[in-house]
Write an enzyme that holds these catalytic residues in place. Structure first.
Site, mmCIF file in Angstrom:
data_model
loop_
_atom_site.group_PDB
_atom_site.id
_atom_site.type_symbol
_atom_site.label_atom_id
_atom_site.label_comp_id
_atom_site.label_asym_id
_atom_site.label_seq_id
_atom_site.Cartn_x
_atom_site.Cartn_y
_atom_site.Cartn_z
ATOM 1 N N GLU A 135 -3.274 -3.558 1.872
ATOM 2 C CA GLU A 135 -4.294 -3.412 2.939
ATOM 3 C C GLU A 135 -5.220 -2.156 2.000
ATOM 4 O O GLU A 135 -5.052 -1.593 1.504
ATOM 5 C CB GLU A 135 -3.750 -2.545 3.893
ATOM 6 N N ARG A 181 11.976 -1.909 -0.570
ATOM 7 C CA ARG A 181 10.857 -1.231 -1.127
ATOM 8 C C ARG A 181 11.492 -0.277 -2.338
ATOM 9 O O ARG A 181 12.431 -0.297 -2.323
ATOM 10 C CB ARG A 181 10.484 -0.148 0.060
ATOM 11 N N LYS A 220 0.809 5.288 0.976
ATOM 12 C CA LYS A 220 -0.469 5.474 0.828
ATOM 13 C C LYS A 220 -1.337 6.843 1.889
ATOM 14 O O LYS A 220 -1.985 7.435 1.371
ATOM 15 C CB LYS A 220 -1.629 4.274 1.209
HETATM 16 P P1 ATP Z 1 1.608 2.132 2.105
HETATM 17 O O1 ATP Z 1 2.609 2.951 2.912
HETATM 18 O O2 ATP Z 1 1.739 2.733 1.045
HETATM 19 O O3 ATP Z 1 0.308 1.817 2.630
HETATM 20 P P2 ATP Z 1 1.963 -0.507 2.618
HETATM 21 O O4 ATP Z 1 3.288 -1.452 2.678
HETATM 22 O O5 ATP Z 1 1.354 -0.536 4.351
HETATM 23 O O6 ATP Z 1 2.446 0.572 2.072
HETATM 24 P P3 ATP Z 1 0.164 -2.468 1.757
HETATM 25 O O7 ATP Z 1 -0.947 -2.126 1.145
HETATM 26 O O8 ATP Z 1 0.260 -3.131 3.112
HETATM 27 O O9 ATP Z 1 0.962 -1.051 1.972
HETATM 28 O O10 ATP Z 1 1.209 -3.260 0.814
HETATM 29 C C1 ATP Z 1 0.864 -4.243 0.127
HETATM 30 C C2 ATP Z 1 2.204 -5.313 -0.525
HETATM 31 O O11 ATP Z 1 2.933 -4.060 -1.191
HETATM 32 C C3 ATP Z 1 3.132 -5.293 0.747
HETATM 33 O O12 ATP Z 1 3.520 -6.950 0.614
HETATM 34 C C4 ATP Z 1 4.124 -4.527 0.739
HETATM 35 O O13 ATP Z 1 5.391 -5.055 1.285
HETATM 36 C C5 ATP Z 1 4.230 -4.062 -0.711
HETATM 37 N N1 ATP Z 1 4.763 -2.811 -0.983
HETATM 38 C C6 ATP Z 1 4.194 -1.583 -0.363
HETATM 39 N N2 ATP Z 1 4.930 -0.732 -0.626
HETATM 40 C C7 ATP Z 1 5.797 -0.983 -1.403
HETATM 41 C C8 ATP Z 1 7.277 -0.396 -1.972
HETATM 42 N N3 ATP Z 1 7.310 1.091 -1.993
HETATM 43 N N4 ATP Z 1 8.153 -1.259 -2.746
HETATM 44 C C9 ATP Z 1 7.765 -2.416 -2.825
HETATM 45 N N5 ATP Z 1 6.746 -3.315 -2.135
HETATM 46 C C10 ATP Z 1 5.874 -2.474 -1.562
HETATM 47 MG MG MG Z 2 0.232 -1.113 5.478
#
Ligand code: ATP
Ligand code: MG
Length: 556
Positions: free
Chosen positions: A35, A261, A271
């Protein structure tokens, strides 16, 4: 000769192997779906290495798809930084960059299909009421009074939603599934909500935006994704993923698989929280070298290869885990020990005068850029009567375990001569200003002729030729191993996470560039800071120390 490459397997690769063996799919197609609401962090690197790594190893494809359904939090700056970070990590997406917003028209049509099938309805409960009606883990939810509207009525109301005739929060489209499901995500989840926000891709075309669960599975199917890999918190959502695809007319049938994760000790991988560090100005932007963002690690001197190596070492499982910072540091040390050119820098300088060397004499010494890799070449370093050495490399008295310069004793200057300390001069506070020494002119890169043993080696720079430089010494950003679990995580910031020192570097670093790190002999690995460094003001970031002091300080 071809080398057999051994790739570590994992449960996801085993699923893929089976699917391919059974002929379920002919090729593998994955996607990385960030995102664009912030910069990528080390957790994303794990997902990138997994998704793009699978595509690479199976000669498949991997898409980069921006999951951009929440315009209020998203920004084109994030889109650009994410593309840059993926490429920097060494991966290439298949074809054009994709956006969930590319599919808004199709998603809208699928919503209509669900309405026509009696599987979706326009609800006019408020957000609070929806929450209340949803029930809890122990109590079933109850049906909305709007749940049994006719198809015709729902079509009219959904069109009104799209046309901006409802205010934000006044109506939403929900799937009609089961308000008593043990899985809360299945209790008539919201599919569309109203948001009067400008979207970075679609402008003001839409005022209704599809929710993640509705968007993601359909985007996967439209892109012919075979294996949709996400993190474990989406495990329950898989039921909804499958429900949507089972109830609409769509050819492809992707499947979702979840892995754990990456959590990194003493770091934050969210983020939203990283954004807070930026907006509160606790750090110097998303690329602050203390940030666990890909851009922060890059500015810190990490290499793409070291991050890929790290992701390979931590593996992919379903177990929740906390990875130590020392694992990450191990990977960059391995890389830089092999590849970083050596140079000399004195971070905490004290002056040395070699009394038996004449004032005007400047000697050009030639030194290898790497002790075991002659192909990395040599450089010239000026030696002169006055030098700087590190304050910690001299003592007036010391026992024999101290293998540096001691009053009345000898030490070797790296790639240069043996010197002997004769006397010191102190200031009124008793601090040493100058160490007066003599040198043995017959010891340039060789032992003293009379067989004297000189054990210690210290680094130095010439006061006349060295360049002043700032050194940014970084430590962990938080004082607590799992800052993400502390409500007020900003209160756990380590006040000493950045210490700035002023010292000197050898003159060859006037042409240092930001493309790689250096090993400053006996000090650690450093790289030029692209944000604050200039020709007149060199600033070096410490990537990592030479040894793992981390596990020593954290093991208590
Ligand atoms: P954040 O809380 O940092 O925004 P998110 O999962 O909402 O994390 P996205 O931008 O939606 O962030 O993530 C893109 C991809 O990266 C998704 O498939 C998510 O599962 C993966 N991802 C995000 N954080 C992690 C993590 N700590 N370890 C492994 N994969 C991750
Ligand atoms: Mg997200």
């Amino acid at each position: 000769m071809t080398e057999a490459v051994v790739r570590p397997t994992n449960f996801i690769r085993q699923i893929i192997d089976n699917d391919l063996a059974e002929g379920k799919y002919k090729t593998v197609h994955t996607r990385f779906p960030p995102e664009p609401n912030g910069y990528l962090h080390i957790g994303h690197a794990k997902s990138i290495c997994l998704n793009f790594g699978i595509a690479q190893d199976y000669q498949g494809k991997c898409n980069l798809r921006f999951d951009d359904t929440n315009p209020a939090k998203e920004d084109i700056e994030y889109v650009e930084s994410i593309k840059r970070d993926v490429e920097w990590l060494g991966f290439h997406w298949d074809g054009e960059v994709c956006y969930s917003s590319d599919y808004f028209d199709q998603l809208y049509q699928y919503a209509i299909e669900l309405i026509n099938k009696g599987l979706a309805y326009v609800d006019e409960l408020s957000a609070d009421e929806i929450r209340e009606y949803r029930g809890t883990l122990t109590q079933p939810g109850k049906n909305s009074p709007y749940r049994d509207r006719s198809v015709a009525e729902n079509l009219v109301l959904f069109t009104k939603m799209r046309d901006g005739e409802f205010g934000e929060g006044k109506a939403c489209l929900r799937a009609k599934i089961d308000m008593t499901s043990p899985f809360i995500v299945m209790r008539d989840p919201v599919l569309y909500r109203i948001k009067f926000a400008h979207h970075h891709q679609t402008g003001n075309k839409w005022c209704i935006y599809p929710m993640y669960d509705f968007t993601h599975c359909i985007s996967d199917a439209l892109e012919n994704i075979t294996h949709s890999l996400c993190t474990l918190e989406f495990q329950d959502n898989r039921r909804l993923y499958d429900w949507v695809l089972d109830n609409i007319t769509i050819a492809a049938r992707p499947h979702q698989y979840e892995f754990s994760r990456l959590n990194l000790a003493y770091a934050i991988t969210s983020k939203r929280k990283l954004n807070l560090l930026v907006t509160e100005k606790i750090v110097d932007g998303w690329d602050d070298p203390r940030m666990p963002t890909i851009s922060g690690l890059r500015r810190r001197g990490y290499t793409p290869a070291s991050l890929r190596d790290f992701c390979q070492r931590i593996g992919v499982t379903k177990q929740e885990n906390l990875v130590e910072m020392s694992t990450l540091e191990f990977c960059i040390r391995e890389d830089l020990n092999q590849n970083a050119p050596r140079a000399m820098a004195v971070i905490d300088p004290v002056r040395v005068v070699i009394e038996n060397m004449s004032e005007g004499l400047n000697e050009i010494l030639t030194m290898p850029n790497h002790p075991n890799r002659p192909e990395l070449g040599q450089r010239e370093v000026m030696f002169s009567r006055e030098l700087y050495i590190d304050r910690a490399d001299f003592r007036e008295e010391a026992n024999k375990n101290y293998k540096r310069l001691v009053l009345g004793k000898e030490v070797r200057l790296r790639n240069a001569y043996v010197i002997k300390a004769g006397r010191v001069e102190k200031d009124s506070q008793g601090e040493i200003k100058t160490i007066y020494c003599s040198y043995d002119a017959g010891t340039l890169n060789k032992n003293p002729e009379d067989g004297r043993k000189v054990k210690g080696v210290i680094h130095w720079v010439s006061t006349k030729f060295a360049l002043p430089a700032d050194f940014h010494l970084y430590d962990r950003l938080f004082n607590t191993p799992i800052p993400g679990s502390v409500d007020d995580f900003l209160s756990t910031i380590n006040a000493e996470s950045l210490v700035v020192k002023r010292g000197f570097v050898e003159a060859s670093l006037s042409s240092a560039d930001t493309s790689h790190a250096y090993q400053f002999e006996r000090e650690g690995y450093f790289c030029l800071d692209y944000k604050h460094s200039s020709k007149d003001h060199l600033v070096f970031n410490r990537t990592v120390g030479l040894r793992d002091t981390w596990s020593e300080t954290t093991a208590e």
